[in-house]
Write a protein that holds these residues in place. Structure first.
Motif, PDB file in Angstrom:
ATOM      1  N   GLU A   1      -6.009  -1.619   6.512  1.00 47.62           N
ATOM      2  CA  GLU A   1      -5.800  -0.243   6.097  1.00 47.62           C
ATOM      3  C   GLU A   1      -6.199   0.716   7.208  1.00 47.62           C
ATOM      4  OE1 GLU A   1      -7.565   0.646   2.395  1.00 47.62           O
ATOM      5  OE2 GLU A   1      -6.463  -0.904   1.312  1.00 47.62           O
TER       6      GLU A   1
ATOM      7  N   GLU B   1       5.967  -1.195   1.994  1.00 49.59           N
ATOM      8  CA  GLU B   1       7.223  -0.644   1.475  1.00 49.59           C
ATOM      9  C   GLU B   1       7.121   0.875   1.328  1.00 49.59           C
ATOM     10  OE1 GLU B   1      10.104  -1.010  -2.502  1.00 49.59           O
ATOM     11  OE2 GLU B   1       8.101  -1.940  -2.464  1.00 49.59           O
ATOM     12  N   GLU B   2       6.015   1.332   0.784  1.00 52.50           N
ATOM     13  CA  GLU B   2       5.822   2.769   0.580  1.00 52.50           C
ATOM     14  C   GLU B   2       5.683   3.504   1.908  1.00 52.50           C
ATOM     15  OE1 GLU B   2       2.419   5.691  -1.382  1.00 52.50           O
ATOM     16  OE2 GLU B   2       2.581   3.605  -2.036  1.00 52.50           O
ATOM     17  N   ARG B   3       4.898   2.927   2.820  1.00 51.37           N
ATOM     18  CA  ARG B   3       4.596   3.615   4.077  1.00 51.37           C
ATOM     19  C   ARG B   3       5.741   3.570   5.081  1.00 51.37           C
ATOM     20  NH1 ARG B   3      -1.660   1.518   4.774  1.00 51.37           N
ATOM     21  NH2 ARG B   3      -2.553   2.959   3.250  1.00 51.37           N
ATOM     22  N   TRP B   4       6.574   2.532   4.993  1.00 48.87           N
ATOM     23  CA  TRP B   4       7.636   2.371   5.985  1.00 48.87           C
ATOM     24  C   TRP B   4       9.022   2.725   5.449  1.00 48.87           C
ATOM     25  CZ3 TRP B   4       6.126  -2.961   8.560  1.00 48.87           C
ATOM     26  CH2 TRP B   4       4.913  -2.789   9.253  1.00 48.87           C
ATOM     27  N   ALA B   5       9.111   3.282   4.263  1.00 48.27           N
ATOM     28  CA  ALA B   5      10.411   3.650   3.702  1.00 48.27           C
ATOM     29  C   ALA B   5      11.152   4.617   4.612  1.00 48.27           C
ATOM     30  CB  ALA B   5      10.232   4.261   2.313  1.00 48.27           C
TER      31      ALA B   5
ATOM     32  N   SER C   1       3.873  -4.245  -0.922  1.00 53.84           N
ATOM     33  CA  SER C   1       4.156  -3.009  -1.664  1.00 53.84           C
ATOM     34  C   SER C   1       3.633  -1.775  -0.922  1.00 53.84           C
ATOM     35  CB  SER C   1       3.545  -3.073  -3.059  1.00 53.84           C
ATOM     36  OG  SER C   1       2.152  -3.296  -2.989  1.00 53.84           O
ATOM     37  N   THR C   2       2.506  -1.923  -0.229  1.00 53.38           N
ATOM     38  CA  THR C   2       1.955  -0.806   0.545  1.00 53.38           C
ATOM     39  C   THR C   2       2.827  -0.510   1.758  1.00 53.38           C
ATOM     40  OG1 THR C   2      -0.286  -1.345  -0.179  1.00 53.38           O
ATOM     41  CG2 THR C   2      -0.082   0.035   1.785  1.00 53.38           C
TER      42      THR C   2
ATOM     43  N   HIS D   1      17.826  -5.513  -6.684  1.00 49.33           N
ATOM     44  CA  HIS D   1      17.951  -4.700  -5.474  1.00 49.33           C
ATOM     45  C   HIS D   1      19.344  -4.750  -4.851  1.00 49.33           C
ATOM     46  CE1 HIS D   1      13.641  -3.937  -5.331  1.00 49.33           C
ATOM     47  NE2 HIS D   1      13.421  -5.230  -5.527  1.00 49.33           N
TER      48      HIS D   1
ATOM     49  N   LEU E   1      10.703  -7.462   2.514  1.00 53.85           N
ATOM     50  CA  LEU E   1      10.985  -6.080   2.897  1.00 53.85           C
ATOM     51  C   LEU E   1      11.716  -6.162   4.235  1.00 53.85           C
ATOM     52  CD1 LEU E   1      10.246  -3.005   2.336  1.00 53.85           C
ATOM     53  CD2 LEU E   1       8.252  -3.391   3.789  1.00 53.85           C
TER      54      LEU E   1
ATOM     55  N   ARG F   1      13.206  -2.757   0.247  1.00 53.94           N
ATOM     56  CA  ARG F   1      12.832  -3.957  -0.504  1.00 53.94           C
ATOM     57  C   ARG F   1      14.095  -4.634  -0.984  1.00 53.94           C
ATOM     58  NH1 ARG F   1       7.614  -4.669  -2.552  1.00 53.94           N
ATOM     59  NH2 ARG F   1       7.341  -6.847  -3.190  1.00 53.94           N
TER      60      ARG F   1
END
Length: 279
Positions: free
Chosen positions: A162, A218-222, A215-216, A265, A234, A228
């Motif tokens: 993190e 996925e959110e940060r690199w969208a 999942s983290t 997806h 991912l 996904r």
């Protein structure tokens, strides 16, 4: 404060690990065992004495490759007890991380052990046990300064991965291999594979394991074009070479890898690829 057992069949490595553990103010006691038989005998005695007994053990820092029973074998045996100690694996091999976390390990520390990385494992154990991280009052030296008579052991407040993602330059991520930290450009990552509490980052040069959930990422690199396609994968949209529809299933080719796309997806991925193709 933690009562710790360290297990390693290589005496110099065991002594170094014990030295680092005993230098941490959150560790009340640290004992060593040089083989599986000794470790199991010591843990059995601790369990018989009860959690508050004089022989109690809170955490076992466990090597994986040992003569006779491996660290994974020991962890499986301990899992059969009603109230087993926590497990932290300490190993030179990154390939057992998934098995380790299937066994509910608190952490997976790669050799050679760095003091700050070991301190993070101690922090996680304290957190899981609900123990205070404050040890006895001690002089605090500035970061990087030596403390007389002991080795300074910094205790990061956040998991290593993190800190990496949040604090490193936004276009890079740090990965650890055998105690060496490398910085990988996110643009070089083709896809990410979920492996328990870890994620494996695949690049053209190879793969790297980091302790951060898919999942983290996925959110940060969208915003960087990662999508996904499956609960396990991912993918960087720009790295998809082919979309295949065959017998009711959807898959993508990313370099030499063919990855399954879940039904959930598939439609969204097709729409994204079409929009990308038409500009």
């Amino acid at each position: 404060m933690l009562r710790v057992l360290a297990v390693d069949d290589e005496k110099p490595l065991l002594e170094e690990l014990l030295y680092l553990l005993r230098s941490d103010p959150r560790v009340r006691s640290a004992e060593g065992a040089s083989d599986a038989t000794e470790a199991l005998r010591r843990v059995t005695r601790a369990l018989e004495s009860g959690p508050d007994g004089a022989d109690g053990i809170d955490v076992v820092f466990l090597d994986i490759h040992m003569a006779g029973l491996t660290g994974l074998d020991i962890a499986r045996l301990l899992a059969g007890f009603a109230r087993p100690p926590l497990i932290v694996f300490v190993t030179a091999h990154e390939g057992f991380a998934v098995q380790a976390f299937d066994l509910k390990a608190v952490d997976y520390v790669l050799k050679p052990v760095r003091p700050e990385r070991l301190a993070e494992a101690v922090r996680r154990a304290c957190e899981q046990l609900g123990r205070s991280e404050e040890g006895p009052a001690a002089a605090v030296a500035p970061a990087g300064a030596p403390v007389a008579g002991a080795q300074a052991v910094p205790a990061p407040r956040r998991p290593v991965a993190e800190v990496t993602v949040a604090d490193r330059a936004p276009d890079q991520i740090a990965v650890e291999l055998g105690g060496v930290t490398r910085f990988v450009a996110i643009a070089d990552i083709s896809y990410v594979e979920a492996q328990g509490d870890y994620a494996r980052l695949h690049t053209d040069e190879g793969s790297h394991l980091v302790r951060i959930p898919v999942s983290t990422l996925e959110e940060r690199w969208a915003a960087r074009g990662f999508v996904r396609i499956h609960r396990r994968h991912l993918v960087a949209l720009a790295r998809i070479d082919e979309l295949r529809l065959e017998a009711g299933t959807t898959s993508v080719r990313v370099g030499a890898a063919e990855l399954q796309v879940s039904r959930r997806h598939a439609r969204e991925l097709r729409d994204l690829l079409m929009r990308k193709a038409t500009g």
